[in-house]
Design a protein around this motif. Structure first.
Motif, PDB file in Angstrom:
ATOM      1  N   UNK A  29      37.900  30.543  54.048  1.00 53.69           N
ATOM      2  CA  UNK A  29      38.281  30.641  52.626  1.00 53.69           C
ATOM      3  C   UNK A  29      37.047  30.869  51.758  1.00 53.69           C
ATOM      4  N   UNK A  30      35.996  30.106  51.995  1.00 52.56           N
ATOM      5  CA  UNK A  30      34.798  30.218  51.164  1.00 52.56           C
ATOM      6  C   UNK A  30      34.109  31.563  51.361  1.00 52.56           C
ATOM      7  N   UNK A  31      34.128  32.082  52.586  1.00 47.06           N
ATOM      8  CA  UNK A  31      33.535  33.398  52.842  1.00 47.06           C
ATOM      9  C   UNK A  31      34.276  34.478  52.060  1.00 47.06           C
ATOM     10  N   UNK A  32      35.597  34.399  52.040  1.00 47.50           N
ATOM     11  CA  UNK A  32      36.391  35.362  51.290  1.00 47.50           C
ATOM     12  C   UNK A  32      36.114  35.232  49.793  1.00 47.50           C
ATOM     13  N   UNK A  33      36.068  34.013  49.296  1.00 42.68           N
ATOM     14  CA  UNK A  33      35.839  33.799  47.873  1.00 42.68           C
ATOM     15  C   UNK A  33      34.490  34.359  47.426  1.00 42.68           C
ATOM     16  N   UNK A  38      34.979  35.879  42.085  1.00 41.27           N
ATOM     17  CA  UNK A  38      35.697  35.306  40.946  1.00 41.27           C
ATOM     18  C   UNK A  38      36.849  36.124  40.414  1.00 41.27           C
ATOM     19  N   UNK A  39      37.293  37.146  41.133  1.00 39.57           N
ATOM     20  CA  UNK A  39      38.403  37.964  40.644  1.00 39.57           C
ATOM     21  C   UNK A  39      39.657  37.119  40.447  1.00 39.57           C
ATOM     22  N   UNK A  40      40.280  37.261  39.300  1.00 43.44           N
ATOM     23  CA  UNK A  40      41.475  36.489  38.994  1.00 43.44           C
ATOM     24  C   UNK A  40      42.740  37.033  39.623  1.00 43.44           C
ATOM     25  N   UNK A  41      42.679  38.225  40.237  1.00 38.99           N
ATOM     26  CA  UNK A  41      43.877  38.796  40.862  1.00 38.99           C
ATOM     27  C   UNK A  41      44.158  38.205  42.237  1.00 38.99           C
ATOM     28  N   UNK A  42      43.176  37.484  42.783  1.00 41.15           N
ATOM     29  CA  UNK A  42      43.291  36.991  44.147  1.00 41.15           C
ATOM     30  C   UNK A  42      43.334  35.467  44.170  1.00 41.15           C
ATOM     31  N   UNK A  43      44.286  34.927  44.926  1.00 44.72           N
ATOM     32  CA  UNK A  43      44.315  33.498  45.228  1.00 44.72           C
ATOM     33  C   UNK A  43      44.047  33.348  46.722  1.00 44.72           C
ATOM     34  N   UNK A  44      43.163  32.422  47.079  1.00 45.81           N
ATOM     35  CA  UNK A  44      42.767  32.247  48.474  1.00 45.81           C
ATOM     36  C   UNK A  44      43.036  30.805  48.882  1.00 45.81           C
ATOM     37  N   UNK A  45      43.760  30.625  49.975  1.00 42.77           N
ATOM     38  CA  UNK A  45      44.068  29.286  50.466  1.00 42.77           C
ATOM     39  C   UNK A  45      43.648  29.152  51.922  1.00 42.77           C
ATOM     40  N   UNK A  46      43.356  27.926  52.317  1.00 45.53           N
ATOM     41  CA  UNK A  46      43.159  27.586  53.721  1.00 45.53           C
ATOM     42  C   UNK A  46      44.390  26.803  54.158  1.00 45.53           C
TER      43      UNK A  46
END
Length: 228
Positions: A29-33, A38-46
Protein backbone atom coordinates in the motif's frame (compact mmCIF):
# COMPACT_ATOMS: atom_id res chain seq x y z
CA UNK A 1 -17.37 3.18 -16.17
CA UNK A 2 -18.90 -0.28 -16.19
CA UNK A 3 -17.23 -3.34 -17.67
CA UNK A 4 -19.24 -3.26 -20.90
CA UNK A 5 -18.59 0.40 -21.56
CA UNK A 6 -14.92 0.06 -20.78
CA UNK A 7 -14.69 -3.10 -22.86
CA UNK A 8 -15.84 -1.07 -25.89
CA UNK A 9 -12.54 0.83 -25.71
CA UNK A 10 -10.42 -1.01 -28.26
CA UNK A 11 -7.11 0.76 -27.86
CA UNK A 12 -7.10 3.12 -24.91
CA UNK A 13 -7.17 3.10 -21.14
CA UNK A 14 -10.32 3.23 -19.08
CA UNK A 15 -10.97 6.81 -17.99
CA UNK A 16 -11.98 6.27 -14.36
CA UNK A 17 -13.16 9.19 -12.25
CA UNK A 18 -12.16 7.33 -9.08
CA UNK A 19 -9.96 4.29 -8.75
CA UNK A 20 -9.74 1.77 -5.91
CA UNK A 21 -6.37 0.05 -5.54
CA UNK A 22 -6.33 -3.06 -3.38
CA UNK A 23 -3.07 -4.39 -1.94
CA UNK A 24 -2.47 -7.17 0.55
CA UNK A 25 -0.11 -5.60 3.08
CA UNK A 26 0.96 -2.18 4.29
CA UNK A 27 4.33 -2.24 2.51
CA UNK A 28 2.58 -2.66 -0.86
CA UNK A 29 0.00 0.00 0.00
CA UNK A 30 2.72 2.48 0.96
CA UNK A 31 4.72 1.75 -2.21
CA UNK A 32 1.65 2.50 -4.32
CA UNK A 33 0.87 5.67 -2.38
CA UNK A 34 4.39 6.99 -2.97
CA UNK A 35 3.87 6.65 -6.70
CA UNK A 36 0.45 8.30 -6.66
CA UNK A 37 1.89 11.41 -5.01
CA UNK A 38 -1.29 12.38 -3.17
CA UNK A 39 -3.73 12.10 -6.07
CA UNK A 40 -7.28 12.42 -4.80
CA UNK A 41 -8.71 10.17 -7.54
CA UNK A 42 -7.16 7.07 -6.01
CA UNK A 43 -8.00 5.26 -2.78
CA UNK A 44 -5.52 2.58 -1.69
CA UNK A 45 -6.26 -0.10 0.89
CA UNK A 46 -4.41 -3.06 2.36
CA UNK A 47 -7.15 -5.67 2.54
CA UNK A 48 -5.04 -8.59 3.76
CA UNK A 49 -3.39 -11.61 2.20
CA UNK A 50 -5.32 -14.26 0.29
CA UNK A 51 -8.37 -14.45 -1.89
CA UNK A 52 -10.99 -14.25 0.86
CA UNK A 53 -9.52 -11.16 2.51
CA UNK A 54 -9.02 -9.50 -0.87
CA UNK A 55 -12.59 -10.16 -1.98
CA UNK A 56 -14.10 -9.07 1.33
CA UNK A 57 -12.01 -5.91 1.55
CA UNK A 58 -12.75 -4.99 -2.05
CA UNK A 59 -16.49 -5.56 -1.66
CA UNK A 60 -16.61 -3.46 1.52
CA UNK A 61 -14.72 -0.59 -0.10
CA UNK A 62 -16.87 -0.68 -3.22
CA UNK A 63 -20.03 -0.64 -1.11
CA UNK A 64 -18.80 2.45 0.72
CA UNK A 65 -17.71 4.46 -2.32
CA UNK A 66 -18.24 5.09 -6.02
CA UNK A 67 -15.45 3.81 -8.28
CA UNK A 68 -14.96 3.46 -12.00
CA UNK A 69 -12.35 0.71 -11.79
CA UNK A 70 -10.43 -1.44 -9.33
CA UNK A 71 -6.78 -2.49 -9.42
CA UNK A 72 -5.25 -5.41 -7.52
CA UNK A 73 -1.63 -4.37 -7.00
CA UNK A 74 1.38 -5.77 -5.20
CA UNK A 75 4.41 -7.97 -5.56
CA UNK A 76 4.40 -11.55 -6.81
CA UNK A 77 6.32 -14.39 -8.38
CA UNK A 78 7.22 -14.41 -12.05
CA UNK A 79 7.33 -17.47 -14.28
CA UNK A 80 10.88 -17.88 -15.65
CA UNK A 81 11.08 -16.85 -19.26
CA UNK A 82 7.93 -14.76 -18.95
CA UNK A 83 8.48 -12.22 -16.16
CA UNK A 84 11.97 -11.74 -14.68
CA UNK A 85 12.63 -10.48 -11.17
CA UNK A 86 12.34 -6.70 -11.02
CA UNK A 87 9.91 -6.47 -13.92
CA UNK A 88 6.21 -5.69 -13.97
CA UNK A 89 3.24 -7.76 -15.13
CA UNK A 90 -0.12 -6.39 -16.24
CA UNK A 91 -2.62 -9.24 -16.08
CA UNK A 92 -4.58 -10.11 -19.20
CA UNK A 93 -6.81 -12.17 -16.93
CA UNK A 94 -7.04 -13.11 -13.26
CA UNK A 95 -7.34 -16.87 -12.76
CA UNK A 96 -7.89 -18.84 -9.57
CA UNK A 97 -5.41 -21.65 -10.11
CA UNK A 98 -6.16 -23.37 -6.80
CA UNK A 99 -9.92 -23.83 -6.96
CA UNK A 100 -10.76 -27.35 -8.07
CA UNK A 101 -10.26 -30.99 -7.14
CA UNK A 102 -7.61 -33.66 -7.26
CA UNK A 103 -8.62 -36.66 -9.36
CA UNK A 104 -6.84 -39.86 -10.37
CA UNK A 105 -6.07 -38.10 -13.65
CA UNK A 106 -4.65 -35.02 -11.88
CA UNK A 107 -5.96 -31.59 -10.93
CA UNK A 108 -9.24 -30.45 -12.44
CA UNK A 109 -10.32 -26.85 -12.10
CA UNK A 110 -13.70 -25.81 -10.76
CA UNK A 111 -14.58 -24.75 -14.30
CA UNK A 112 -13.81 -28.23 -15.61
CA UNK A 113 -15.98 -29.67 -12.85
CA UNK A 114 -18.90 -27.50 -13.92
CA UNK A 115 -18.82 -25.11 -10.96
CA UNK A 116 -18.44 -21.91 -12.97
CA UNK A 117 -15.61 -19.83 -14.35
CA UNK A 118 -12.33 -19.44 -12.46
CA UNK A 119 -11.14 -16.58 -14.68
CA UNK A 120 -12.01 -12.88 -14.86
CA UNK A 121 -10.66 -11.23 -18.02
CA UNK A 122 -9.14 -7.78 -17.85
CA UNK A 123 -10.11 -5.19 -20.44
CA UNK A 124 -7.80 -5.61 -23.39
CA UNK A 125 -7.59 -1.92 -24.29
CA UNK A 126 -6.65 -0.87 -20.78
CA UNK A 127 -4.11 -3.68 -20.42
CA UNK A 128 -2.46 -2.65 -23.67
CA UNK A 129 -2.49 1.04 -22.76
CA UNK A 130 -0.98 0.45 -19.34
CA UNK A 131 1.69 -1.92 -20.63
CA UNK A 132 2.63 0.54 -23.38
CA UNK A 133 2.87 3.43 -20.92
CA UNK A 134 5.04 1.40 -18.54
CA UNK A 135 7.34 0.41 -21.39
CA UNK A 136 7.53 4.01 -22.61
CA UNK A 137 8.68 5.00 -19.12
CA UNK A 138 11.58 2.55 -19.41
CA UNK A 139 10.08 -0.11 -17.15
CA UNK A 140 10.35 -3.79 -18.05
CA UNK A 141 6.81 -5.12 -18.45
CA UNK A 142 4.97 -8.13 -19.81
CA UNK A 143 1.33 -9.13 -20.05
CA UNK A 144 -0.34 -12.48 -19.53
CA UNK A 145 -2.56 -14.35 -17.10
CA UNK A 146 -1.76 -13.87 -13.42
CA UNK A 147 -2.60 -16.92 -11.34
CA UNK A 148 -4.14 -16.57 -7.90
CA UNK A 149 -2.89 -19.29 -5.58
CA UNK A 150 -3.61 -20.07 -1.94
CA UNK A 151 -0.11 -21.44 -1.34
CA UNK A 152 2.86 -19.69 -2.91
CA UNK A 153 4.81 -22.06 -5.12
CA UNK A 154 7.96 -23.39 -3.47
CA UNK A 155 9.07 -26.42 -5.47
CA UNK A 156 10.10 -27.15 -9.04
CA UNK A 157 7.40 -29.81 -9.29
CA UNK A 158 4.58 -27.44 -8.38
CA UNK A 159 5.95 -24.77 -10.69
CA UNK A 160 6.07 -27.24 -13.56
CA UNK A 161 2.52 -28.41 -12.89
CA UNK A 162 1.21 -24.84 -12.87
CA UNK A 163 3.08 -23.99 -16.05
CA UNK A 164 1.69 -27.09 -17.74
CA UNK A 165 -1.89 -26.18 -16.81
CA UNK A 166 -1.42 -22.49 -17.61
CA UNK A 167 1.30 -22.23 -20.27
CA UNK A 168 0.68 -18.53 -20.93
CA UNK A 169 0.82 -17.50 -17.24
CA UNK A 170 3.21 -14.66 -16.48
CA UNK A 171 3.00 -14.49 -12.70
CA UNK A 172 1.39 -15.81 -9.54
CA UNK A 173 0.07 -13.95 -6.51
CA UNK A 174 -2.59 -14.52 -3.86
CA UNK A 175 -5.29 -11.87 -4.27
CA UNK A 176 -6.07 -10.86 -7.86
CA UNK A 177 -8.95 -13.19 -8.58
CA UNK A 178 -10.67 -12.28 -5.31
CA UNK A 179 -10.45 -8.57 -6.12
CA UNK A 180 -11.68 -9.18 -9.66
CA UNK A 181 -14.66 -11.30 -8.59
CA UNK A 182 -15.80 -8.61 -6.13
CA UNK A 183 -15.51 -5.96 -8.83
CA UNK A 184 -17.20 -8.12 -11.45
CA UNK A 185 -20.21 -8.67 -9.18
CA UNK A 186 -20.85 -4.92 -9.31
CA UNK A 187 -20.06 -4.49 -13.01
CA UNK A 188 -16.82 -2.62 -12.32
CA UNK A 189 -13.67 -3.00 -14.40
CA UNK A 190 -10.77 -4.84 -12.75
CA UNK A 191 -7.03 -4.92 -13.42
CA UNK A 192 -4.08 -6.62 -11.77
CA UNK A 193 -0.57 -5.17 -11.61
CA UNK A 194 2.33 -7.15 -10.15
CA UNK A 195 5.96 -6.27 -9.49
CA UNK A 196 8.08 -9.42 -9.56
CA UNK A 197 10.11 -10.12 -6.43
CA UNK A 198 11.04 -13.77 -7.07
CA UNK A 199 10.80 -16.52 -9.68
CA UNK A 200 8.04 -19.10 -9.44
CA UNK A 201 9.82 -22.27 -8.38
CA UNK A 202 11.98 -23.59 -5.54
CA UNK A 203 11.67 -21.31 -2.52
CA UNK A 204 14.86 -19.33 -1.90
CA UNK A 205 13.84 -16.52 0.41
CA UNK A 206 17.36 -15.10 0.56
CA UNK A 207 17.29 -14.44 -3.18
CA UNK A 208 14.01 -12.52 -3.20
CA UNK A 209 14.23 -8.87 -4.25
CA UNK A 210 11.36 -7.42 -2.27
CA UNK A 211 12.67 -3.87 -1.95
CA UNK A 212 13.43 -3.73 -5.66
CA UNK A 213 9.95 -5.02 -6.45
CA UNK A 214 8.37 -2.41 -4.18
CA UNK A 215 10.38 0.30 -5.96
CA UNK A 216 9.07 -1.01 -9.29
CA UNK A 217 5.55 -0.91 -7.87
CA UNK A 218 6.03 2.73 -6.90
CA UNK A 219 7.23 3.57 -10.40
CA UNK A 220 4.28 1.73 -11.92
CA UNK A 221 1.79 3.52 -9.68
CA UNK A 222 3.00 6.85 -11.06
CA UNK A 223 2.10 5.60 -14.54
CA UNK A 224 -1.40 4.64 -13.38
CA UNK A 225 -2.00 8.39 -12.99
CA UNK A 226 -1.55 8.78 -16.74
CA UNK A 227 -3.59 5.77 -17.89
CA UNK A 228 -6.61 5.49 -15.56
Amino acid sequence: MDRQAAGDTASGGAECSRVLIVTAVAAERDAVLRGLNGSGRFDVIAAGAGTAAAAAGTAAALAAGSYGCVVSAGIGGGFPGRAPVGSLVVASEMTDAALGAETPEGFRSAAELGFGSVTVPAERGTVQALAAALAAAGLAVSTGPVLTVSTATGTAGTAAALAARHPEAAAEAMEGHGVAVAAQALGIAALELRAISNPVGPRDRAAWKINEALDALTAAAAILLEVL
